[in-house]
Write an enzyme that holds these catalytic residues in place. Sequence first.
Site, PDB file in Angstrom:
ATOM      1  N   CYS A  79       0.811  -1.214   0.000  1.00 50.75           N
ATOM      2  CA  CYS A  79       0.000   0.000   0.000  1.00 50.75           C
ATOM      3  C   CYS A  79       0.852   1.275   0.000  1.00 50.75           C
ATOM      4  CB  CYS A  79      -0.979  -0.041   1.172  1.00 50.75           C
ATOM      5  SG  CYS A  79      -2.278   1.178   0.996  1.00 50.75           S
ATOM      6  N   HIS A 167      -4.008  -5.066   0.582  1.00 51.55           N
ATOM      7  CA  HIS A 167      -3.490  -5.529   1.878  1.00 51.55           C
ATOM      8  C   HIS A 167      -3.574  -7.053   1.975  1.00 51.55           C
ATOM      9  CE1 HIS A 167      -2.991  -1.677   3.964  1.00 51.55           C
ATOM     10  NE2 HIS A 167      -3.932  -1.268   3.130  1.00 51.55           N
ATOM     11  N   GLU A 169      -2.564  -8.872   4.302  1.00 47.19           N
ATOM     12  CA  GLU A 169      -2.651  -9.314   5.698  1.00 47.19           C
ATOM     13  C   GLU A 169      -4.075  -9.416   6.213  1.00 47.19           C
ATOM     14  OE1 GLU A 169      -1.487  -6.515   4.538  1.00 47.19           O
ATOM     15  OE2 GLU A 169      -1.988  -4.772   5.767  1.00 47.19           O
TER      16      GLU A 169
END
Length: 509
Positions: A79, A167, A169
Amino acid sequence: MHNNVLILDFGSQYTQLIARRVRELNIYCEIHPFNKIPQDLSSFKAVILSGSPFSVRGEQAPHPDLSGIRKKVPLLAVCYGAQYLAHFNGGKVEASEIREYGRANLSVIKDGEPLFRNIPENSQVWMSHSDTIKELPTNGICLASTSDVLNAAYRIEGEETYAIQFHPEVYHSTDGKQLLENFLINIAGVEQEWTPEAFVDMTINDLQQQIGDDKVVLGLSGGVDSTVAAVLLHKAIGKNLYCIFVNNGLLRKNEFESVLDQYKHMGLNVRGVDASARFLESLAGISDPEGKRKAIGKTFIDVFDDEAHRIQDVTYLAQGTIYPDVIESISVNGPSATIKSHHNVGGLPDYMKLKVVEPLRMLFKDEVRRVGAELGIDKELLGRHPFPGPGLAIRILGDITAEKVRVLQEVDAIFINGLKEWMLYDKVWQAGAILLPVNSVGVMGDERTYEKVVALRAVESTDGMTADWVNLPYDFLQKTSNTIINRVKGVNRVVYDISSKPPATIEWE
Ligand code: XMP
Protein backbone atom coordinates in the site's frame (compact mmCIF):
# COMPACT_ATOMS: atom_id res chain seq x y z
CA MET A 1 17.64 -14.91 16.21
CA HIS A 2 18.61 -15.19 12.54
CA ASN A 3 16.24 -15.85 9.70
CA ASN A 4 14.22 -12.76 10.60
CA VAL A 5 11.83 -10.62 8.69
CA LEU A 6 11.87 -6.88 9.26
CA ILE A 7 8.56 -5.04 9.05
CA LEU A 8 8.98 -1.30 8.71
CA ASP A 9 5.99 0.43 10.18
CA PHE A 10 4.59 3.56 8.57
CA GLY A 11 1.75 3.74 11.08
CA SER A 12 -0.88 1.56 9.41
CA GLN A 13 -3.62 0.13 11.58
CA TYR A 14 -2.78 -3.22 9.94
CA THR A 15 0.95 -3.42 10.70
CA GLN A 16 0.50 -5.85 13.60
CA LEU A 17 -1.71 -7.95 11.40
CA ILE A 18 1.12 -8.30 8.85
CA ALA A 19 3.36 -9.52 11.66
CA ARG A 20 0.78 -12.02 12.86
CA ARG A 21 0.32 -13.42 9.37
CA VAL A 22 4.08 -13.81 8.98
CA ARG A 23 4.29 -15.56 12.35
CA GLU A 24 1.45 -17.88 11.32
CA LEU A 25 3.81 -19.10 8.61
CA ASN A 26 6.21 -20.05 11.44
CA ILE A 27 8.54 -17.23 10.46
CA TYR A 28 9.91 -14.83 13.03
CA CYS A 29 9.49 -11.12 12.32
CA GLU A 30 9.96 -7.83 14.13
CA ILE A 31 8.18 -4.51 13.73
CA HIS A 32 10.39 -1.42 13.76
CA PRO A 33 9.29 2.18 13.21
CA PHE A 34 10.25 3.55 9.76
CA ASN A 35 12.45 6.19 11.38
CA LYS A 36 14.47 3.66 13.36
CA ILE A 37 15.71 1.21 10.75
CA PRO A 38 18.11 -1.17 12.54
CA GLN A 39 21.78 -0.37 11.73
CA ASP A 40 22.71 -4.00 11.34
CA LEU A 41 20.49 -5.63 8.78
CA SER A 42 22.53 -8.83 8.52
CA SER A 43 20.02 -10.97 10.42
CA PHE A 44 17.09 -9.93 8.24
CA LYS A 45 16.32 -12.07 5.21
CA ALA A 46 13.39 -10.05 3.95
CA VAL A 47 11.79 -6.65 4.53
CA ILE A 48 8.12 -5.66 4.35
CA LEU A 49 7.01 -2.03 4.18
CA SER A 50 3.64 -1.42 5.84
CA GLY A 51 0.78 0.81 4.82
CA SER A 52 0.23 4.25 6.35
CA PRO A 53 -2.48 6.81 7.00
CA PHE A 54 -0.28 9.39 5.21
CA SER A 55 -0.22 10.33 1.56
CA VAL A 56 3.28 10.05 0.03
CA ARG A 57 2.66 13.52 -1.36
CA GLY A 58 2.07 15.02 2.09
CA GLU A 59 4.72 17.10 3.81
CA GLN A 60 4.57 15.09 7.03
CA ALA A 61 4.76 11.76 5.20
CA PRO A 62 7.45 9.26 6.18
CA HIS A 63 10.32 9.30 3.68
CA PRO A 64 12.94 6.90 5.05
CA ASP A 65 16.21 6.14 3.28
CA LEU A 66 15.87 2.61 1.92
CA SER A 67 19.30 2.48 0.25
CA GLY A 68 20.55 -0.03 2.84
CA ILE A 69 17.67 -2.34 1.97
CA ARG A 70 16.84 -2.11 -1.73
CA LYS A 71 18.75 -4.50 -3.98
CA LYS A 72 20.32 -6.04 -0.87
CA VAL A 73 17.35 -7.78 0.76
CA PRO A 74 14.12 -8.94 -0.90
CA LEU A 75 11.52 -6.27 -0.33
CA LEU A 76 7.72 -6.34 -0.35
CA ALA A 77 6.06 -2.93 -0.21
CA VAL A 78 2.40 -2.86 0.84
CA CYS A 79 0.00 0.00 0.00
CA TYR A 80 1.76 3.20 1.17
CA GLY A 81 5.05 1.32 0.76
CA ALA A 82 4.18 0.60 -2.88
CA GLN A 83 3.25 4.22 -3.50
CA TYR A 84 6.38 5.46 -1.75
CA LEU A 85 8.62 3.34 -4.00
CA ALA A 86 6.80 4.55 -7.10
CA HIS A 87 6.66 8.23 -6.15
CA PHE A 88 10.40 8.64 -5.55
CA ASN A 89 11.68 6.41 -8.33
CA GLY A 90 10.30 7.86 -11.50
CA GLY A 91 6.65 6.86 -11.08
CA LYS A 92 3.61 9.00 -10.44
CA VAL A 93 1.21 8.86 -7.48
CA GLU A 94 -1.96 10.92 -7.51
CA ALA A 95 -5.20 11.21 -5.60
CA SER A 96 -7.55 8.61 -6.99
CA GLU A 97 -10.70 9.82 -8.72
CA ILE A 98 -12.67 6.84 -7.46
CA ARG A 99 -12.80 5.35 -4.01
CA GLU A 100 -10.39 2.46 -3.66
CA TYR A 101 -11.68 0.98 -0.44
CA GLY A 102 -12.93 -2.48 0.36
CA ARG A 103 -13.24 -5.63 -1.69
CA ALA A 104 -11.89 -5.88 -5.24
CA ASN A 105 -10.84 -8.73 -7.51
CA LEU A 106 -7.61 -9.23 -9.41
CA SER A 107 -8.98 -9.27 -12.93
CA VAL A 108 -5.57 -9.66 -14.56
CA ILE A 109 -2.53 -11.48 -13.18
CA LYS A 110 0.68 -11.67 -15.23
CA ASP A 111 1.66 -15.27 -16.04
CA GLY A 112 4.61 -17.01 -14.47
CA GLU A 113 5.25 -14.52 -11.70
CA PRO A 114 6.53 -16.13 -8.48
CA LEU A 115 4.70 -13.60 -6.28
CA PHE A 116 1.38 -14.85 -7.67
CA ARG A 117 2.14 -18.57 -7.65
CA ASN A 118 -1.06 -20.53 -6.86
CA ILE A 119 -3.17 -17.37 -6.83
CA PRO A 120 -6.08 -17.61 -9.27
CA GLU A 121 -7.39 -14.81 -11.42
CA ASN A 122 -10.34 -13.06 -9.76
CA SER A 123 -8.79 -13.57 -6.35
CA GLN A 124 -10.41 -11.19 -3.86
CA VAL A 125 -8.18 -8.49 -2.36
CA TRP A 126 -8.78 -5.70 0.15
CA MET A 127 -7.99 -2.14 -0.90
CA SER A 128 -7.76 0.83 1.42
CA HIS A 129 -6.18 3.90 -0.16
CA SER A 130 -7.11 7.31 -1.47
CA ASP A 131 -3.95 7.81 -3.57
CA THR A 132 -3.20 5.59 -6.50
CA ILE A 133 -0.16 4.73 -8.62
CA LYS A 134 -0.74 6.29 -12.04
CA GLU A 135 2.69 5.48 -13.43
CA LEU A 136 5.07 2.74 -12.35
CA PRO A 137 8.61 3.58 -11.22
CA THR A 138 11.58 3.14 -13.57
CA ASN A 139 11.94 -0.53 -14.54
CA GLY A 140 8.56 -1.30 -12.98
CA ILE A 141 6.61 -4.22 -14.44
CA CYS A 142 2.89 -4.45 -13.74
CA LEU A 143 1.95 -7.83 -12.22
CA ALA A 144 -1.76 -7.51 -11.50
CA SER A 145 -4.75 -5.19 -11.93
CA THR A 146 -8.31 -4.89 -10.72
CA SER A 147 -11.10 -3.31 -12.74
CA ASP A 148 -10.44 0.03 -11.01
CA VAL A 149 -6.76 -0.16 -10.15
CA LEU A 150 -4.39 -0.70 -13.05
CA ASN A 151 -1.21 -1.01 -11.00
CA ALA A 152 -2.47 -3.21 -8.16
CA ALA A 153 0.90 -5.01 -8.04
CA TYR A 154 4.30 -4.49 -9.65
CA ARG A 155 7.91 -5.53 -9.37
CA ILE A 156 11.10 -3.72 -10.27
CA GLU A 157 13.14 -5.42 -12.94
CA GLY A 158 16.63 -6.48 -11.90
CA GLU A 159 15.98 -6.56 -8.16
CA GLU A 160 13.86 -8.56 -5.74
CA THR A 161 11.57 -5.66 -5.02
CA TYR A 162 7.82 -6.25 -5.10
CA ALA A 163 4.95 -3.90 -4.39
CA ILE A 164 1.20 -4.30 -3.96
CA GLN A 165 -1.45 -1.68 -3.38
CA PHE A 166 -3.84 -4.08 -1.64
CA HIS A 167 -3.49 -5.53 1.88
CA PRO A 168 -2.51 -9.23 1.89
CA GLU A 169 -2.65 -9.31 5.70
CA VAL A 170 -6.39 -8.76 6.10
CA TYR A 171 -8.77 -11.66 6.17
CA HIS A 172 -10.74 -10.33 3.17
CA SER A 173 -7.72 -10.79 0.89
CA THR A 174 -8.47 -14.46 0.35
CA ASP A 175 -5.05 -15.39 -1.04
CA GLY A 176 -3.10 -12.95 1.11
CA LYS A 177 -1.42 -15.69 3.09
CA GLN A 178 -0.39 -17.44 -0.12
CA LEU A 179 1.10 -14.19 -1.41
CA LEU A 180 3.12 -13.69 1.78
CA GLU A 181 4.25 -17.29 1.58
CA ASN A 182 5.29 -16.80 -2.06
CA PHE A 183 7.30 -13.74 -1.14
CA LEU A 184 8.90 -14.97 2.07
CA ILE A 185 9.50 -18.63 1.32
CA ASN A 186 9.87 -18.90 -2.44
CA ILE A 187 11.36 -15.53 -3.29
CA ALA A 188 13.31 -14.63 -0.15
CA GLY A 189 14.09 -18.21 0.92
CA VAL A 190 13.21 -17.65 4.58
CA GLU A 191 12.97 -20.88 6.59
CA GLN A 192 9.88 -21.73 8.64
CA GLU A 193 11.69 -22.24 11.92
CA TRP A 194 9.56 -20.20 14.33
CA THR A 195 7.55 -22.94 16.00
CA PRO A 196 6.29 -23.22 19.59
CA GLU A 197 8.79 -26.03 20.25
CA ALA A 198 11.68 -23.95 18.94
CA PHE A 199 10.53 -20.99 21.02
CA VAL A 200 10.25 -23.10 24.18
CA ASP A 201 13.72 -24.64 23.72
CA MET A 202 15.35 -21.33 22.90
CA THR A 203 13.62 -19.45 25.73
CA ILE A 204 14.36 -22.03 28.41
CA ASN A 205 17.99 -21.96 27.36
CA ASP A 206 18.11 -18.14 27.35
CA LEU A 207 16.39 -17.91 30.73
CA GLN A 208 18.91 -20.33 32.24
CA GLN A 209 21.79 -18.27 30.86
CA GLN A 210 20.29 -15.00 31.99
CA ILE A 211 19.15 -16.00 35.47
CA GLY A 212 21.64 -18.66 36.54
CA ASP A 213 21.07 -19.52 40.20
CA ASP A 214 19.25 -16.30 41.03
CA LYS A 215 15.74 -16.17 42.43
CA VAL A 216 12.76 -14.83 40.51
CA VAL A 217 9.42 -13.63 41.84
CA LEU A 218 6.32 -13.58 39.64
CA GLY A 219 2.75 -12.41 40.24
CA LEU A 220 0.23 -14.89 38.84
CA SER A 221 -3.15 -13.49 37.84
CA GLY A 222 -4.95 -16.62 36.71
CA GLY A 223 -4.72 -15.32 33.14
CA VAL A 224 -3.02 -16.93 30.18
CA ASP A 225 0.06 -14.69 29.97
CA SER A 226 1.26 -14.92 33.55
CA THR A 227 0.56 -18.66 33.63
CA VAL A 228 2.55 -19.38 30.48
CA ALA A 229 5.40 -17.14 31.68
CA ALA A 230 5.43 -19.02 35.01
CA VAL A 231 5.51 -22.47 33.41
CA LEU A 232 8.36 -21.46 31.09
CA LEU A 233 10.36 -20.09 34.00
CA HIS A 234 9.54 -23.11 36.11
CA LYS A 235 10.96 -25.36 33.37
CA ALA A 236 14.05 -23.19 33.22
CA ILE A 237 14.85 -22.60 36.90
CA GLY A 238 12.53 -24.87 38.91
CA LYS A 239 12.15 -23.99 42.56
CA ASN A 240 13.99 -20.71 42.21
CA LEU A 241 10.78 -19.32 40.74
CA TYR A 242 8.54 -17.99 43.50
CA CYS A 243 4.99 -17.31 42.37
CA ILE A 244 2.53 -15.15 44.26
CA PHE A 245 -1.17 -15.37 43.52
CA VAL A 246 -3.15 -12.61 45.23
CA ASN A 247 -6.85 -12.85 45.93
CA ASN A 248 -8.08 -9.26 45.68
CA GLY A 249 -11.60 -10.39 46.53
CA LEU A 250 -12.74 -9.21 43.10
CA LEU A 251 -12.20 -12.43 41.21
CA ARG A 252 -14.93 -14.68 39.85
CA LYS A 253 -16.78 -17.03 42.17
CA ASN A 254 -14.43 -19.71 43.60
CA GLU A 255 -11.73 -18.65 41.17
CA PHE A 256 -9.01 -18.11 43.74
CA GLU A 257 -9.27 -21.60 45.20
CA SER A 258 -9.67 -23.45 41.92
CA VAL A 259 -6.90 -21.64 40.06
CA LEU A 260 -4.54 -21.94 43.01
CA ASP A 261 -5.19 -25.68 43.01
CA GLN A 262 -4.44 -25.88 39.31
CA TYR A 263 -1.18 -24.02 39.79
CA LYS A 264 -0.13 -26.40 42.54
CA HIS A 265 -0.95 -29.37 40.34
CA MET A 266 1.33 -27.96 37.68
CA GLY A 267 4.14 -28.18 40.19
CA LEU A 268 4.57 -24.41 40.52
CA ASN A 269 6.10 -23.04 43.69
CA VAL A 270 3.13 -20.77 44.42
CA ARG A 271 1.90 -18.91 47.47
CA GLY A 272 -1.75 -17.92 47.58
CA VAL A 273 -2.41 -14.72 49.51
CA ASP A 274 -5.95 -13.86 50.46
CA ALA A 275 -5.93 -10.08 50.72
CA SER A 276 -9.66 -9.59 49.99
CA ALA A 277 -10.29 -7.62 53.16
CA ARG A 278 -7.36 -5.28 52.51
CA PHE A 279 -8.61 -4.53 48.97
CA LEU A 280 -12.19 -3.99 50.09
CA GLU A 281 -10.99 -1.60 52.75
CA SER A 282 -8.96 0.39 50.23
CA LEU A 283 -12.03 0.63 47.99
CA ALA A 284 -14.47 1.76 50.65
CA GLY A 285 -16.57 4.69 49.48
CA ILE A 286 -14.83 5.04 46.07
CA SER A 287 -17.22 5.26 43.10
CA ASP A 288 -15.02 6.82 40.45
CA PRO A 289 -13.67 4.18 37.99
CA GLU A 290 -10.14 5.59 37.85
CA GLY A 291 -10.17 5.99 41.64
CA LYS A 292 -10.99 2.29 41.95
CA ARG A 293 -8.21 1.34 39.56
CA LYS A 294 -5.71 3.46 41.48
CA ALA A 295 -6.76 2.05 44.86
CA ILE A 296 -6.52 -1.52 43.56
CA GLY A 297 -3.20 -0.89 41.83
CA LYS A 298 -1.69 0.60 44.96
CA THR A 299 -2.97 -2.14 47.25
CA PHE A 300 -1.71 -4.77 44.85
CA ILE A 301 1.78 -3.29 44.92
CA ASP A 302 1.71 -3.11 48.73
CA VAL A 303 0.54 -6.72 49.10
CA PHE A 304 2.92 -7.99 46.46
CA ASP A 305 5.81 -6.10 48.00
CA ASP A 306 5.10 -7.48 51.48
CA GLU A 307 5.07 -10.99 50.05
CA ALA A 308 8.14 -10.51 47.88
CA HIS A 309 10.08 -9.33 50.92
CA ARG A 310 9.46 -12.68 52.59
CA ILE A 311 11.61 -14.29 49.93
CA GLN A 312 15.29 -13.91 50.75
CA ASP A 313 17.65 -12.47 48.13
CA VAL A 314 15.36 -12.26 45.17
CA THR A 315 16.94 -10.66 42.08
CA TYR A 316 14.35 -10.71 39.34
CA LEU A 317 10.73 -9.80 38.85
CA ALA A 318 9.12 -11.78 36.02
CA GLN A 319 6.27 -10.30 34.04
CA GLY A 320 3.93 -11.68 31.39
CA THR A 321 4.37 -8.68 29.05
CA ILE A 322 3.56 -9.60 25.44
CA TYR A 323 4.61 -8.16 22.08
CA PRO A 324 1.73 -5.71 21.48
CA ASP A 325 2.76 -4.00 24.77
CA VAL A 326 6.33 -3.44 23.62
CA ILE A 327 6.01 -2.52 19.95
CA GLU A 328 7.10 1.05 19.57
CA SER A 329 4.16 2.71 17.93
CA ILE A 330 4.27 5.45 15.35
CA SER A 331 2.61 8.61 16.48
CA VAL A 332 0.21 9.59 13.74
CA ASN A 333 -2.35 11.63 15.61
CA GLY A 334 -0.45 12.57 18.73
CA PRO A 335 0.51 9.97 21.34
CA SER A 336 -0.53 6.47 20.37
CA ALA A 337 -3.73 5.09 21.81
CA THR A 338 -2.43 1.54 21.53
CA ILE A 339 -1.29 1.23 25.11
CA LYS A 340 -3.94 2.31 27.55
CA SER A 341 -2.81 3.96 30.71
CA HIS A 342 -5.08 1.79 32.77
CA HIS A 343 -3.56 -1.46 31.57
CA ASN A 344 -1.21 -2.86 34.11
CA VAL A 345 1.94 -2.86 32.02
CA GLY A 346 5.12 -2.18 33.95
CA GLY A 347 3.80 -1.71 37.44
CA LEU A 348 7.20 -2.15 39.04
CA PRO A 349 7.55 0.09 42.08
CA ASP A 350 10.98 1.72 42.10
CA TYR A 351 11.73 0.66 45.61
CA MET A 352 11.62 -2.98 44.73
CA LYS A 353 14.78 -2.52 42.67
CA LEU A 354 14.43 -5.83 40.92
CA LYS A 355 15.66 -6.64 37.44
CA VAL A 356 12.84 -7.49 35.04
CA VAL A 357 12.57 -10.69 33.04
CA GLU A 358 9.85 -10.96 30.39
CA PRO A 359 9.91 -14.32 28.63
CA LEU A 360 6.90 -13.57 26.39
CA ARG A 361 7.84 -10.10 25.20
CA MET A 362 8.24 -11.25 21.59
CA LEU A 363 4.93 -13.14 21.37
CA PHE A 364 1.46 -12.23 20.18
CA LYS A 365 -1.46 -13.49 22.27
CA ASP A 366 -2.29 -16.35 19.91
CA GLU A 367 1.35 -17.44 20.07
CA VAL A 368 1.26 -17.38 23.87
CA ARG A 369 -1.63 -19.85 23.69
CA ARG A 370 0.28 -22.09 21.25
CA VAL A 371 3.33 -22.02 23.49
CA GLY A 372 1.09 -22.80 26.47
CA ALA A 373 -0.30 -25.83 24.64
CA GLU A 374 3.24 -26.94 23.77
CA LEU A 375 4.08 -26.72 27.49
CA GLY A 376 1.13 -29.00 28.28
CA ILE A 377 -0.95 -26.37 30.10
CA ASP A 378 -4.59 -27.34 30.51
CA LYS A 379 -6.77 -26.33 27.53
CA GLU A 380 -9.41 -24.82 29.76
CA LEU A 381 -6.89 -22.52 31.39
CA LEU A 382 -5.48 -21.46 28.01
CA GLY A 383 -8.92 -20.78 26.56
CA ARG A 384 -10.06 -18.53 29.40
CA HIS A 385 -11.60 -15.21 28.49
CA PRO A 386 -9.52 -12.12 29.31
CA PHE A 387 -10.39 -10.69 32.71
CA PRO A 388 -9.42 -7.17 33.80
CA GLY A 389 -6.86 -6.70 36.57
CA PRO A 390 -9.30 -4.66 38.74
CA GLY A 391 -11.77 -7.53 38.31
CA LEU A 392 -15.36 -7.14 39.39
CA ALA A 393 -14.62 -3.69 40.85
CA ILE A 394 -15.06 -2.15 37.39
CA ARG A 395 -18.20 -4.20 36.81
CA ILE A 396 -19.92 -2.90 39.93
CA LEU A 397 -21.02 0.62 39.05
CA GLY A 398 -20.69 2.93 42.00
CA ASP A 399 -19.08 2.00 45.29
CA ILE A 400 -18.04 -1.52 46.22
CA THR A 401 -19.29 -3.57 49.16
CA ALA A 402 -18.76 -7.22 50.03
CA GLU A 403 -22.47 -7.85 49.45
CA LYS A 404 -22.39 -6.35 45.94
CA VAL A 405 -19.36 -8.48 45.10
CA ARG A 406 -21.19 -11.58 46.30
CA VAL A 407 -24.29 -10.80 44.21
CA LEU A 408 -22.25 -10.13 41.09
CA GLN A 409 -20.17 -13.29 41.58
CA GLU A 410 -23.38 -15.35 41.65
CA VAL A 411 -24.80 -13.69 38.54
CA ASP A 412 -21.50 -13.96 36.67
CA ALA A 413 -21.14 -17.65 37.57
CA ILE A 414 -24.61 -18.47 36.22
CA PHE A 415 -23.87 -16.61 32.98
CA ILE A 416 -20.38 -18.07 32.43
CA ASN A 417 -21.34 -21.64 33.37
CA GLY A 418 -24.34 -21.32 31.07
CA LEU A 419 -22.10 -20.26 28.19
CA LYS A 420 -19.98 -23.32 28.82
CA GLU A 421 -22.96 -25.67 29.05
CA TRP A 422 -24.43 -24.31 25.84
CA MET A 423 -21.02 -24.64 24.10
CA LEU A 424 -20.93 -20.90 23.52
CA TYR A 425 -17.98 -20.03 25.75
CA ASP A 426 -15.29 -20.59 23.09
CA LYS A 427 -17.26 -18.63 20.50
CA VAL A 428 -17.18 -15.56 22.70
CA TRP A 429 -14.03 -13.47 23.17
CA GLN A 430 -15.02 -12.05 26.54
CA ALA A 431 -18.14 -12.18 28.68
CA GLY A 432 -19.24 -11.02 32.09
CA ALA A 433 -21.98 -9.43 34.14
CA ILE A 434 -22.31 -5.86 35.38
CA LEU A 435 -24.14 -4.77 38.50
CA LEU A 436 -25.95 -1.50 37.88
CA PRO A 437 -26.52 1.12 40.57
CA VAL A 438 -30.22 1.10 39.75
CA ASN A 439 -33.19 -0.46 41.50
CA SER A 440 -36.27 -1.27 39.52
CA VAL A 441 -39.73 -2.44 40.39
CA GLY A 442 -40.76 -6.04 39.89
CA VAL A 443 -43.28 -8.57 41.14
CA MET A 444 -42.44 -11.91 42.66
CA GLY A 445 -45.41 -13.98 43.77
CA ASP A 446 -47.83 -11.44 45.20
CA GLU A 447 -45.14 -9.09 46.29
CA ARG A 448 -43.79 -6.00 44.77
CA THR A 449 -39.98 -5.92 44.67
CA TYR A 450 -37.59 -3.06 44.30
CA GLU A 451 -34.23 -4.66 43.49
CA LYS A 452 -31.06 -4.46 41.43
CA VAL A 453 -30.63 -4.62 37.65
CA VAL A 454 -27.76 -6.60 36.13
CA ALA A 455 -26.47 -6.32 32.58
CA LEU A 456 -24.90 -9.19 30.68
CA ARG A 457 -22.17 -8.47 28.16
CA ALA A 458 -20.63 -10.86 25.62
CA VAL A 459 -18.37 -9.62 22.84
CA GLU A 460 -16.40 -10.91 19.93
CA SER A 461 -13.06 -9.31 19.22
CA THR A 462 -9.49 -10.18 18.28
CA ASP A 463 -7.55 -7.91 20.57
CA GLY A 464 -10.04 -5.91 22.61
CA MET A 465 -9.36 -2.74 20.62
CA THR A 466 -12.60 -3.09 18.69
CA ALA A 467 -15.45 -5.40 19.60
CA ASP A 468 -19.00 -6.27 18.73
CA TRP A 469 -21.73 -7.76 20.87
CA VAL A 470 -22.45 -11.42 20.31
CA ASN A 471 -25.74 -12.55 18.89
CA LEU A 472 -26.46 -15.07 21.67
CA PRO A 473 -29.45 -17.37 21.10
CA TYR A 474 -32.71 -16.04 22.59
CA ASP A 475 -33.30 -19.42 24.26
CA PHE A 476 -30.02 -19.12 26.06
CA LEU A 477 -30.71 -15.54 27.17
CA GLN A 478 -34.18 -16.51 28.34
CA LYS A 479 -32.88 -19.43 30.41
CA THR A 480 -30.02 -17.40 31.86
CA SER A 481 -32.25 -14.50 32.82
CA ASN A 482 -34.73 -16.85 34.53
CA THR A 483 -32.02 -18.64 36.46
CA ILE A 484 -30.44 -15.39 37.61
CA ILE A 485 -33.71 -13.85 38.83
CA ASN A 486 -34.80 -17.06 40.51
CA ARG A 487 -31.53 -17.83 42.22
CA VAL A 488 -29.83 -14.56 43.01
CA LYS A 489 -31.44 -12.72 45.84
CA GLY A 490 -31.50 -8.98 45.30
CA VAL A 491 -31.76 -9.06 41.48
CA ASN A 492 -35.12 -8.74 39.72
CA ARG A 493 -34.14 -7.59 36.22
CA VAL A 494 -31.59 -8.70 33.59
CA VAL A 495 -30.67 -6.76 30.45
CA TYR A 496 -28.31 -7.62 27.57
CA ASP A 497 -25.80 -5.03 26.37
CA ILE A 498 -26.01 -4.56 22.57
CA SER A 499 -23.35 -1.87 22.14
CA SER A 500 -20.28 -2.22 19.95
CA LYS A 501 -16.82 -0.83 20.65
CA PRO A 502 -16.38 1.87 19.48
CA PRO A 503 -18.31 3.90 20.51
CA ALA A 504 -18.93 1.95 23.75
CA THR A 505 -16.13 0.09 25.56
CA ILE A 506 -16.16 -3.52 26.65
CA GLU A 507 -16.17 -2.75 30.36
CA TRP A 508 -18.74 -0.30 31.68
CA GLU A 509 -16.16 1.56 33.73
P1 XMP B 1 -12.34 -1.64 27.34
O1 XMP B 1 -13.30 -1.57 28.46
O2 XMP B 1 -11.30 -0.54 27.38
O3 XMP B 1 -11.54 -2.99 27.55
O4 XMP B 1 -13.00 -1.74 26.00
C1 XMP B 1 -10.68 -3.59 26.63
C2 XMP B 1 -10.05 -4.80 27.29
O5 XMP B 1 -9.23 -4.38 28.38
C3 XMP B 1 -9.69 -4.94 29.59
N1 XMP B 1 -9.56 -3.91 30.63
C4 XMP B 1 -8.62 -3.94 31.58
N2 XMP B 1 -7.64 -4.83 31.83
N3 XMP B 1 -6.94 -3.53 33.68
C5 XMP B 1 -6.80 -4.63 32.90
O6 XMP B 1 -5.92 -5.45 33.17
C6 XMP B 1 -7.90 -2.59 33.49
O7 XMP B 1 -7.99 -1.61 34.23
C7 XMP B 1 -8.78 -2.81 32.37
N4 XMP B 1 -9.83 -2.12 31.88
C8 XMP B 1 -10.29 -2.81 30.80
C9 XMP B 1 -11.13 -5.34 29.33
O8 XMP B 1 -11.55 -6.38 30.20
C10 XMP B 1 -11.07 -5.77 27.88
O9 XMP B 1 -10.56 -7.08 27.76
